[in-house]
Design a protein around this motif. Structure first.
Motif, PDB file in Angstrom:
ATOM      1  N   GLU A 204       0.796  -1.253   0.092  1.00  0.00           N
ATOM      2  CA  GLU A 204      -0.038   0.064   0.144  1.00  0.00           C
ATOM      3  C   GLU A 204       0.931   1.081  -0.022  1.00  0.00           C
ATOM      4  OE1 GLU A 204      -3.009   2.254  -0.540  1.00  0.00           O
ATOM      5  OE2 GLU A 204      -3.157   0.031  -0.470  1.00  0.00           O
ATOM      6  N   VAL A 205       1.989   1.360   0.709  1.00  0.00           N
ATOM      7  CA  VAL A 205       2.920   2.379   0.551  1.00  0.00           C
ATOM      8  C   VAL A 205       3.465   2.388  -0.800  1.00  0.00           C
ATOM      9  CG1 VAL A 205       5.047   3.260   1.618  1.00  0.00           C
ATOM     10  CG2 VAL A 205       3.474   2.515   3.337  1.00  0.00           C
ATOM     11  N   ARG A 206       4.063   1.540  -1.418  1.00  0.00           N
ATOM     12  CA  ARG A 206       4.389   1.704  -2.652  1.00  0.00           C
ATOM     13  C   ARG A 206       3.443   2.339  -3.617  1.00  0.00           C
ATOM     14  NH1 ARG A 206       8.060  -2.819  -5.272  1.00  0.00           N
ATOM     15  NH2 ARG A 206       8.425  -0.822  -6.755  1.00  0.00           N
ATOM     16  N   HIS A 254      11.677  13.969  -4.773  1.00  0.00           N
ATOM     17  CA  HIS A 254      12.765  13.234  -4.157  1.00  0.00           C
ATOM     18  C   HIS A 254      12.593  12.514  -2.680  1.00  0.00           C
ATOM     19  CE1 HIS A 254      16.928  12.905  -2.067  1.00  0.00           C
ATOM     20  NE2 HIS A 254      17.364  12.629  -3.390  1.00  0.00           N
ATOM     21  N   ASP A 255      11.799  13.147  -2.098  1.00  0.00           N
ATOM     22  CA  ASP A 255      11.477  12.531  -0.686  1.00  0.00           C
ATOM     23  C   ASP A 255      10.590  11.235  -1.130  1.00  0.00           C
ATOM     24  OD1 ASP A 255      12.943  14.441   0.901  1.00  0.00           O
ATOM     25  OD2 ASP A 255      11.294  15.623   1.216  1.00  0.00           O
ATOM     26  N   ILE A 256       9.691  11.183  -2.067  1.00  0.00           N
ATOM     27  CA  ILE A 256       9.020  10.083  -2.433  1.00  0.00           C
ATOM     28  C   ILE A 256       9.818   8.992  -2.976  1.00  0.00           C
ATOM     29  CG2 ILE A 256       7.342   9.527  -4.142  1.00  0.00           C
ATOM     30  CD1 ILE A 256       5.696  11.784  -3.619  1.00  0.00           C
ATOM     31  N   GLN A 260       9.981   5.310  -1.810  1.00  0.00           N
ATOM     32  CA  GLN A 260       9.804   4.185  -2.575  1.00  0.00           C
ATOM     33  C   GLN A 260      10.964   3.092  -2.467  1.00  0.00           C
ATOM     34  OE1 GLN A 260       8.607   6.751  -6.367  1.00  0.00           O
ATOM     35  NE2 GLN A 260       7.558   4.879  -6.579  1.00  0.00           N
ATOM     36  N   ASP A 261      12.162   3.675  -2.477  1.00  0.00           N
ATOM     37  CA  ASP A 261      13.345   2.631  -2.720  1.00  0.00           C
ATOM     38  C   ASP A 261      13.267   2.004  -1.177  1.00  0.00           C
ATOM     39  OD1 ASP A 261      14.147   3.733  -5.005  1.00  0.00           O
ATOM     40  OD2 ASP A 261      15.639   5.293  -4.007  1.00  0.00           O
ATOM     41  N   ARG A 264      10.651  -0.603  -1.486  1.00  0.00           N
ATOM     42  CA  ARG A 264      10.861  -1.656  -2.481  1.00  0.00           C
ATOM     43  C   ARG A 264      11.812  -2.674  -1.735  1.00  0.00           C
ATOM     44  NH1 ARG A 264      11.675   1.167  -6.609  1.00  0.00           N
ATOM     45  NH2 ARG A 264      13.897   1.809  -6.310  1.00  0.00           N
ATOM     46  N   LEU A 265      12.777  -2.115  -1.069  1.00  0.00           N
ATOM     47  CA  LEU A 265      13.934  -3.033  -0.263  1.00  0.00           C
ATOM     48  C   LEU A 265      13.016  -3.723   0.791  1.00  0.00           C
ATOM     49  CD1 LEU A 265      17.041  -0.620  -0.336  1.00  0.00           C
ATOM     50  CD2 LEU A 265      16.462  -2.665  -1.632  1.00  0.00           C
ATOM     51  N   LEU A 266      12.391  -2.930   1.496  1.00  0.00           N
ATOM     52  CA  LEU A 266      11.566  -3.718   2.417  1.00  0.00           C
ATOM     53  C   LEU A 266      10.670  -4.718   1.921  1.00  0.00           C
ATOM     54  CD1 LEU A 266      11.215  -3.770   5.404  1.00  0.00           C
ATOM     55  CD2 LEU A 266       9.458  -1.929   5.287  1.00  0.00           C
TER      56      LEU A 266
END
Length: 345
Positions: A204-206, A254-256, A260-261, A264-266
């Protein structure tokens, strides 16, 4: 006769604004030295005819009559009226005949609640008039209306669009903070080996960040192009600080991308943890199945309905057969250990 002609050229509202403005949600008049004045539809004509201040007319574009009214509002050039009538949601900022018009993004605001759905605000502004419209309630626009009721004053027409975009940026910043907190909580659970229920949260965050990123990226490009356009003589009232807004939008974007990164890693780590849990379960099942095979084989042999079976007429024959099954299982386990199959769960 000449005076009447000059008045008509200066005061188009006398001829284009009826007493009841269809689809009008609200109207405000801004004058130097006075607080913003809310207007009734019947007062719009006189306000347009006045020689001081400027007006903000906000419309509901789902009202067909509102679209017809804007479509026939001749003081706006035809290009400036098209965004109100079209279904195209492409973001943009344009100018024609000293009129600035375009489409910008804003969050939907249903019944005062914040949502992650993004809508469109269409607008056209001159030095004395801002016409805006939306199809669904918009959060930042409604916040500005409430701020006007609380005494906020907007000095010039161009500053209203700046204020709306700034409020949109504030809303984006709040969502980034919320999504960051969500990731922090999910990361804590993953570190504590409680990743089972975190997949949906991270997804949901992504999803939210991807949607907002698209809008910020497009809106920042619009502002950057507007800031880089050739300088044209235009009234200061139409000035929009596009460079400042573009810089703020790019900073938020940039913060977004950072969020996102992380997400994605999580998400990859959660997937790896879940895959590891699944592999452990399958490994345990495989081991149990393998250990049961020798006993099952022994039971199958003694279950054959044939002559000459061992222990068939022997007292306590069942227990002898059971011992054989246990010995076969133990022997199989020893062999697996010997070949390094690794039976740890």
């Amino acid at each position: 006769m000449d005076d009447l002609t000059n008045d008509r050229a200066r005061l188009p509202g006398n001829f284009f604004v009826p007493e009841a403005v269809a689809g009008l949600i609200w109207a405000y008049r801004f004058r130097e030295g006075y607080p913003p004045e809310p207007l009734q539809p019947g007062e719009v004509t006189a306000a347009l005819a006045a020689e001081d201040g400027w007006l903000w007319l906000h419309f509901n574009l789902t009202d067909r009559l509102a679209q017809e009214w804007i479509g026939s509002f001749e003081p706006l050039p035809e290009q400036a009226r098209k965004p109100f009538l079209a279904l195209d949601d492409t973001l943009g900022l344009h100018a024609a005949d000293h009129v600035v018009y375009g489409v910008i993004a804003d969050f939907h605001g249903e019944l005062g609640e914040e949502t992650n759905q993004i809508g469109r605000l269409r607008f056209a502004l001159t030095d004395r008039l801002v016409i805006s419209g939306r199809r669904r309630p918009l959060r930042s626009v409604d916040e500005i209306r409430r701020a006007l009721q609380g005494g906020l004053n907007v000095p010039v027409a161009g500053a209203l669009i700046e204020t709306i975009i700034d409020r949109f940026c504030d809303a984006v910043a709040r969502r980034i903070a919320v999504m960051t907190d969500e990731l922090d909580a999910a990361e804590d659970d993953v570190v504590d080996d409680r990743a089972t229920n975190e997949r949906l949260r991270v997804v949901e965050v992504r999803r939210t960040m991807v949607r907002i990123h698209r809008q910020l990226y497009s809106l920042a490009n619009v502002m950057r192009k507007w800031d880089g356009r050739p300088n044209e003589t235009a009234p200061p009232t139409l000035h929009i600080a596009a460079g400042r807004l573009a810089a703020r939008l790019e900073s938020l974007d940039h913060d977004i991308q950072t969020v996102q990164d992380r997400a994605r890693l999580l998400q990859e780590e959660v997937a790896a943890r879940l895959a590891d849990d699944t592999n452990r379960s399958l490994r345990a099942l495989s081991i149990l199945t393998a250990l049961l095979l020798p006993g099952s084989l022994v039971a199958s042999i003694f279950g054959m309905n044939t002559h000459d079976l061992p222990f068939l007429d022997t007292p306590n024959g069942f227990w002898y057969a059971a011992v054989v099954g246990v010995i076969a299982t133990a022997l199989f386990y020893w062999i697996l250990k010997k070949v390094g199959a690794g039976l740890r769960l």
